[in-house]
Design an enzyme around this catalytic site. Structure first.
Site, PDB file in Angstrom:
ATOM      1  N   HIS A 154     -16.471  -5.888  41.373  1.00 18.02           N
ATOM      2  CA  HIS A 154     -16.062  -6.683  40.652  1.00 18.02           C
ATOM      3  C   HIS A 154     -18.171  -7.486  40.853  1.00 18.02           C
ATOM      4  O   HIS A 154     -18.840  -7.823  41.261  1.00 18.02           O
ATOM      5  CB  HIS A 154     -15.968  -7.461  41.615  1.00 18.02           C
ATOM      6  CG  HIS A 154     -14.663  -8.046  41.771  1.00 18.02           C
ATOM      7  ND1 HIS A 154     -14.012  -6.627  41.795  1.00 18.02           N
ATOM      8  CD2 HIS A 154     -13.533  -8.494  40.906  1.00 18.02           C
ATOM      9  CE1 HIS A 154     -11.903  -6.807  41.441  1.00 18.02           C
ATOM     10  NE2 HIS A 154     -12.124  -7.799  41.307  1.00 18.02           N
ATOM     11  N   LYS A 176     -18.381 -12.620  44.186  1.00 21.28           N
ATOM     12  CA  LYS A 176     -17.077 -13.081  44.682  1.00 21.28           C
ATOM     13  C   LYS A 176     -17.334 -13.081  45.528  1.00 21.28           C
ATOM     14  O   LYS A 176     -17.640 -12.520  46.121  1.00 21.28           O
ATOM     15  CB  LYS A 176     -16.423 -11.725  43.885  1.00 21.28           C
ATOM     16  CG  LYS A 176     -14.841 -11.604  44.277  1.00 21.28           C
ATOM     17  CD  LYS A 176     -14.130 -10.706  43.907  1.00 21.28           C
ATOM     18  CE  LYS A 176     -12.653 -10.635  44.965  1.00 21.28           C
ATOM     19  NZ  LYS A 176     -11.713 -11.864  44.430  1.00 21.28           N
TER      20      LYS A 176
HETATM   21  N1  LIG Z   1      -4.848 -13.350  39.903  1.00 24.87           N
HETATM   22  C1  LIG Z   1      -6.736 -13.329  38.899  1.00 24.87           C
HETATM   23  O1  LIG Z   1      -5.838 -13.300  38.034  1.00 24.87           O
HETATM   24  C2  LIG Z   1      -7.687 -13.743  39.440  1.00 24.87           C
HETATM   25  C3  LIG Z   1      -7.811 -13.962  40.368  1.00 24.87           C
HETATM   26  N2  LIG Z   1      -8.770 -14.823  40.491  1.00 24.87           N
HETATM   27  C4  LIG Z   1      -9.270 -15.587  41.889  1.00 24.87           C
HETATM   28  O2  LIG Z   1      -9.547 -17.013  41.366  1.00 24.87           O
HETATM   29  C5  LIG Z   1     -10.398 -17.257  42.346  1.00 24.87           C
HETATM   30  C6  LIG Z   1     -10.764 -18.467  42.163  1.00 24.87           C
HETATM   31  O3  LIG Z   1     -11.731 -17.275  41.474  1.00 24.87           O
HETATM   32  P1  LIG Z   1     -13.732 -17.658  40.328  1.00 24.87           P
HETATM   33  O4  LIG Z   1     -12.699 -19.006  39.425  1.00 24.87           O
HETATM   34  O5  LIG Z   1     -14.587 -16.373  40.012  1.00 24.87           O
HETATM   35  O6  LIG Z   1     -14.116 -18.164  41.960  1.00 24.87           O
HETATM   36  P2  LIG Z   1     -15.040 -19.457  41.018  1.00 24.87           P
HETATM   37  O7  LIG Z   1     -15.796 -19.219  42.874  1.00 24.87           O
HETATM   38  O8  LIG Z   1     -15.880 -19.988  39.329  1.00 24.87           O
HETATM   39  O9  LIG Z   1     -14.113 -21.210  41.312  1.00 24.87           O
HETATM   40  C7  LIG Z   1     -13.285 -21.693  42.344  1.00 24.87           C
HETATM   41  C8  LIG Z   1     -13.834 -22.681  42.201  1.00 24.87           C
HETATM   42  O10 LIG Z   1     -13.225 -23.949  42.936  1.00 24.87           O
HETATM   43  C9  LIG Z   1     -13.334 -24.803  43.429  1.00 24.87           C
HETATM   44  N3  LIG Z   1     -12.788 -25.270  44.145  1.00 24.87           N
HETATM   45  C10 LIG Z   1     -13.384 -25.062  45.918  1.00 24.87           C
HETATM   46  N4  LIG Z   1     -13.246 -25.898  47.043  1.00 24.87           N
HETATM   47  C11 LIG Z   1     -11.777 -26.570  45.919  1.00 24.87           C
HETATM   48  C12 LIG Z   1     -10.842 -27.422  46.147  1.00 24.87           C
HETATM   49  N5  LIG Z   1     -11.140 -28.157  47.451  1.00 24.87           N
HETATM   50  N6  LIG Z   1      -9.700 -28.342  45.345  1.00 24.87           N
HETATM   51  C13 LIG Z   1     -10.421 -28.302  44.006  1.00 24.87           C
HETATM   52  N7  LIG Z   1     -11.542 -27.476  43.155  1.00 24.87           N
HETATM   53  C14 LIG Z   1     -12.199 -26.601  44.685  1.00 24.87           C
HETATM   54  C15 LIG Z   1     -15.487 -24.387  43.285  1.00 24.87           C
HETATM   55  O11 LIG Z   1     -16.015 -25.070  43.868  1.00 24.87           O
HETATM   56  P3  LIG Z   1     -17.040 -24.824  44.447  1.00 24.87           P
HETATM   57  O12 LIG Z   1     -17.978 -24.013  43.619  1.00 24.87           O
HETATM   58  O13 LIG Z   1     -17.840 -26.569  44.590  1.00 24.87           O
HETATM   59  O14 LIG Z   1     -16.740 -24.429  45.978  1.00 24.87           O
HETATM   60  C16 LIG Z   1     -14.943 -23.475  41.479  1.00 24.87           C
HETATM   61  O15 LIG Z   1     -15.591 -24.379  40.782  1.00 24.87           O
HETATM   62  C17 LIG Z   1     -10.821 -16.661  43.571  1.00 24.87           C
HETATM   63  O16 LIG Z   1     -10.121 -16.475  44.904  1.00 24.87           O
HETATM   64  C18 LIG Z   1     -10.138 -14.624  43.005  1.00 24.87           C
HETATM   65  O17 LIG Z   1     -10.534 -13.857  43.640  1.00 24.87           O
HETATM   66  C19 LIG Z   1      -9.982 -13.898  39.997  1.00 24.87           C
HETATM   67  C20 LIG Z   1      -9.911 -13.686  38.328  1.00 24.87           C
HETATM   68  C21 LIG Z   1      -8.510 -13.463  38.028  1.00 24.87           C
HETATM   69  O1  LIG Z   2     -12.640 -13.063  41.557  1.00 25.25           O
HETATM   70  C1  LIG Z   2     -12.254 -12.661  41.690  1.00 25.25           C
HETATM   71  O2  LIG Z   2     -12.833 -12.130  40.161  1.00 25.25           O
HETATM   72  C2  LIG Z   2     -11.517 -11.384  40.695  1.00 25.25           C
HETATM   73  N1  LIG Z   2     -10.134 -11.624  41.703  1.00 25.25           N
HETATM   74  C3  LIG Z   2      -9.431 -11.301  41.175  1.00 25.25           C
HETATM   75  C4  LIG Z   2      -8.509 -10.096  43.023  1.00 25.25           C
HETATM   76  O3  LIG Z   2      -9.372 -10.064  44.293  1.00 25.25           O
HETATM   77  O4  LIG Z   2      -7.634  -9.402  42.984  1.00 25.25           O
HETATM   78  C5  LIG Z   2      -8.512 -10.135  40.537  1.00 25.25           C
HETATM   79  C6  LIG Z   2      -9.661  -9.883  39.695  1.00 25.25           C
HETATM   80  O5  LIG Z   2      -9.857  -8.954  40.786  1.00 25.25           O
HETATM   81  C7  LIG Z   2     -10.626 -10.969  39.950  1.00 25.25           C
END
Ligand SMILES: NC(=O)C1=CN([C@@H]2O[C@H](COP(=O)(O)OP(=O)(O)OC[C@H]3O[C@@H](n4cnc5c(N)ncnc54)[C@H](OP(=O)(O)O)[C@@H]3O)[C@@H](O)[C@H]2O)C=CC1
Ligand SMILES: O=C(O)C1=N[C@H](C(=O)O)C[C@H](O)C1
Length: 268
Positions: free
Chosen positions: A154, A158
């Site tokens: 990744h 992350k």
């Molecule tokens: N299921 C799937 O297909 C996928 C899952 N994911 C997962 O999604 C999650 C997010 O990933 P990603 O978008 O890369 O992470 P990011 O850090 O880019 O985004 C998370 C966002 O949430 C904000 N945040 C933090 N606390 C809160 C809160 N209490 N309420 C609202 N917003 C909040 C963060 O702000 P701040 O930065 O200021 O803390 C940030 O802007 C991870 O757990 C990742 O593993 C990712 C890709 C695909």
């Molecule tokens: O944080 C990410 O980017 C992703 N998170 C998810 C995971 O932890 O499995 C899904 C994907 O791998 C991207």
């Protein structure tokens, strides 16, 4: 960020035109990498309207005040449980992509849903169709190979390791191995630096790589005498997760209770 209403819709409810009403969607983590992509995807979907965008430090009640029927959460493992609790209390269906769910957390969400039999929560570690198929293929193949290890790769921003997808893949493989009555994978290592053999998830070794230039990738390596099988999936762009997210938003209102993974929505 406060609630940002979407651009005015000439027929916001869809009912005047005889069409099905639009699904009102709120996004938590709206400024994040995934949240921003969800905002774009919901805005582009002709059966949904974006009613709220909430990020860290914003007033969570915005999603309720804006009348969200479904909330999509891509935040952080340390805040996601509070968000789900809030949505359930407010009678809002939830689609959760945030990772960090173990059995205890899933059981907790199930218990929260008990008094609300009409509400749905979908929690999926990966909404990418290819990643979901990879998990299924790995599960199918596992019983034929004495050795199986997972390498997830990744982007370096992350926050969690191993990935939620890798943990779920490992659990599915372990389940298949147990069902087939297999012995532990052969491994004569008696001496190694801590971490060299990866994390042990129910007997399956999981290795996590964090590398600039990557988005989200996973390999499952399966080995038997004289042969190996390598299954690999690559998400090069977060757009790859959007068809699965939108499918879950459409399905969650007619799937009460907790659904883990979106395999069943895909007929798998
Ligand atoms: N299921 C799937 O297909 C996928 C899952 N994911 C997962 O999604 C999650 C997010 O990933 P990603 O978008 O890369 O992470 P990011 O850090 O880019 O985004 C998370 C966002 O949430 C904000 N945040 C933090 N606390 C809160 C809160 N209490 N309420 C609202 N917003 C909040 C963060 O702000 P701040 O930065 O200021 O803390 C940030 O802007 C991870 O757990 C990742 O593993 C990712 C890709 C695909
Ligand atoms: O944080 C990410 O980017 C992703 N998170 C998810 C995971 O932890 O499995 C899904 C994907 O791998 C991207």
């Amino acid at each position: 960020m406060t609630t940002v209403p979407p651009a005015p819709d000439p027929q916001p409810s869809g009912t005047d035109s005889g069409e099905a009403p639009l699904v009102s969607v709120g996004v938590l983590g709206a400024r994040g990498r995934m949240g921003a992509e969800v905002v774009k995807a919901v805005n582009a979907a002709d059966d949904m309207e974006l009613v709220a965008m909430v990020d860290a430090g914003d007033w969570l009640f915005n999603v309720a005040d804006a009348g969200a029927q479904v909330v999509v959460d891509f935040t952080r493992p340390d805040v996601v449980m509070d968000n789900i609790r809030f949505c359930i209390d407010q009678d809002i269906h939830c689609v959760v992509g945030t990772t960090g769910f173990d059995q205890e957390r899933l059981d907790t969400v199930r218990a929260w849903l008990e008094p609300k039999p009409e509400l749905g929560v979908v929690i999926a570690p990966n909404f990418g169709i290819g990643a979901i198929l990879l998990m299924r293929f790995a599960q199918e193949a596992a019983r034929f190979f004495p050795s199986t290890e997972i390498v997830e790769l990744h982007h370096p921003q992350k926050v969690d390791a191993p990935s939620g997808t890798a943990v779920r893949t490992a659990r599915l493989i372990a389940q298949a191995r147990r069902a087939a009555g297999m012995a532990p994978a052969p491994d004569a290592t008696t001496d190694s630096l801590p971490g060299a053999r990866g994390a042990d998830v129910e007997g399956v070794a999981v290795h996590a790589v964090r590398l600039s230039g990557l988005v989200a990738h996973q390999e499952v390596l399966l080995g038997a005498e004289g042969e190996t099988l390598t299954l690999r999936h690559d998400s090069y762009d977060r757009a790859s997760f959007m068809p699965g997210v939108l499918l879950a938003v459409r399905e969650v209102r007619r799937r009460p209770g907790l659904t883990v993974g979106i395999e069943s929505f895909l007929g798998l």
